[in-house]
Design an enzyme around this catalytic site. Structure first.
Site, PDB file in Angstrom:
ATOM      1  N   SER A   1       4.914   1.457   4.223  1.00 34.28           N
ATOM      2  CA  SER A   1       4.054   0.836   3.212  1.00 34.28           C
ATOM      3  C   SER A   1       4.908   0.565   1.986  1.00 34.28           C
ATOM      4  CB  SER A   1       2.936   1.796   2.820  1.00 34.28           C
ATOM      5  OG  SER A   1       2.340   1.392   1.608  1.00 34.28           O
TER       6      SER A   1
ATOM      7  N   TYR B   1       0.571  10.143   0.160  1.00 35.57           N
ATOM      8  CA  TYR B   1       0.726   9.010   1.084  1.00 35.57           C
ATOM      9  C   TYR B   1       2.137   8.430   0.962  1.00 35.57           C
ATOM     10  CZ  TYR B   1      -0.351   4.362   3.111  1.00 35.57           C
ATOM     11  OH  TYR B   1      -0.373   3.208   3.860  1.00 35.57           O
ATOM     12  N   ALA B   2       2.591   8.220  -0.286  1.00 35.23           N
ATOM     13  CA  ALA B   2       3.899   7.603  -0.523  1.00 35.23           C
ATOM     14  C   ALA B   2       5.026   8.443   0.068  1.00 35.23           C
ATOM     15  CB  ALA B   2       4.122   7.406  -2.022  1.00 35.23           C
TER      16      ALA B   2
ATOM     17  N   LYS C   1       5.319   7.708   3.682  1.00 35.67           N
ATOM     18  CA  LYS C   1       5.827   6.364   3.983  1.00 35.67           C
ATOM     19  C   LYS C   1       7.314   6.250   3.644  1.00 35.67           C
ATOM     20  CE  LYS C   1       2.038   4.898   5.744  1.00 35.67           C
ATOM     21  NZ  LYS C   1       1.961   4.607   7.184  1.00 35.67           N
TER      22      LYS C   1
ATOM     23  N   THR D   1      -8.164  -4.396   5.694  1.00 36.02           N
ATOM     24  CA  THR D   1      -8.487  -3.654   6.931  1.00 36.02           C
ATOM     25  C   THR D   1      -9.559  -2.623   6.585  1.00 36.02           C
ATOM     26  OG1 THR D   1      -6.965  -1.814   6.556  1.00 36.02           O
ATOM     27  CG2 THR D   1      -6.041  -3.735   7.680  1.00 36.02           C
TER      28      THR D   1
END
Ligand SMILES: NC(=O)c1ccc[n+]([C@@H]2O[C@H](COP(=O)([O-])OP(=O)(O)OC[C@H]3O[C@@H](n4cnc5c(N)ncnc54)[C@H](OP(=O)(O)O)[C@@H]3O)[C@@H](O)[C@H]2O)c1
Length: 256
Positions: free
Chosen positions: A147, A160-161, A164, A195
């Site tokens: 991402s 999250y980062a 990724k 999405t």
């Protein structure tokens, strides 16, 4: 025969996260270019819907599997071996996203994100390549869905980062290791794409924050086919000299 370096005729590609969003579109586009797909996801009904959307639908296969259930994953790999389903590529789309500010981060949340976004994909590749299975053909290509968050920061995206960014870093060493088997490994870093995942995000909850996110993308928010087309390039022989790279597909988000 027409010249087409992007043709996927004769290739069998495993796609995780195929029951939704990016993974579903990847399967659709790959099938249109001649690939046969093996679709992984948890939700069997939604996997079946994906399968029905593919070109030559009956030729594709689905496996309903939770990638965190290592026993089930091994069962599926064993089944693929028994049925002679060697593959030419893997596109790892399965993943979870969240917005968690620092005070709300817990060890459990960190672990859960790493388990699905990083560990499950790496272990899947390891197991497919175990000598007794050897399911990934020489000349194969592996894609991990990273991402743009692996490259730039936003409030609440630390957990999250980190997952990724780990993919972008790890793929480089994996690419060098697997080059010995002539297998290529790359990441794709999408910006925000429409999405179910992005619709469930906090920024989609009201018009104002959605507008802010849109403005971060000079070319606007992306569509799933923008990412699927990038997968076509990395899976096809058109990219046969590309490995260990990170293909940014973000409508200009990270160009600022
Ligand atoms: N959408 C974006 O804006 C965006 C941007 C950058 C990167 N990405 C990345 O792109 C990938 C796909 O995202 P998306 O937007 O398509 O998300 P999505 O629509 O929520 O789809 C996520 C997929 O992951 C699967 N999955 C989640 N946990 C799983 C598990 N434990 N075992 C097996 N499958 C599991 C889901 O399967 P079930 O539904 O069957 O449970 C689903 O098919 C993710 O890695 C995401 O981080 C997305």
């Amino acid at each position: 025969m027409e010249y087409n370096p992007f043709s996927l005729l004769g290739k069998r590609i495993l796609i995780t996260g195929a029951s939704s969003g990016i993974g579903r579109e990847v399967a659709i586009v790959l099938s249109k270019l001649g690939a046969t797909t093996i679709l992984f996801g948890r939700d069997r009904e939604r996997l079946q819907i994906t399968k029905n959307m593919l070109q030559n639908a009956t030729e594709h296969l689905i496996y309903s599997v939770d990638l965190l259930d290592s026993e089930k994953v091994m069962f599926v790999i064993h089944d693929m071996k028994e049925r002679g389903f060697n593959i030419d590529g893997v596109i790892n789309c399965a993943g979870i996203s969240s917005t968690i500010v620092l005070r709300s981060i817990t060890e459990e949340k960190l672990q859960n994100h790493f388990n699905i976004n990083v560990n499950s994909g790496v272990l899947l590749i390891k197991n497919l390549l175990l000598k007794k299975y050897s399911l990934l053909n020489e000349g194969g290509s592996i894609v991990f869905m990273s991402s743009v968050m692996g490259l730039v920061g936003e409030v609440g995206k630390t957990t999250y980062a980190m997952t990724k960014g780990a993919l972008i870093a790890g793929v480089k060493s994996l690419a060098i290791e697997l080059a010995l088997k002539k297998i290529r490994v790359n990441t794709i870093s999408p910006g925000v794409v429409k999405t179910p995942m992005s619709s469930a995000s906090f920024y989609s909850k009201n018009e104002e924050s959605l507008k802010k996110i849109e403005l971060l993308h000079p070319l606007g928010i992306g569509n799933v086919e923008d990412i699927a087309n990038a997968c076509v390039y990395l899976i096809s022989d058109a990219s046969k000299w590309v490995t260990g790279s990170n293909l940014i597909v973000d409508g200009g988000y990270s160009a600022r």
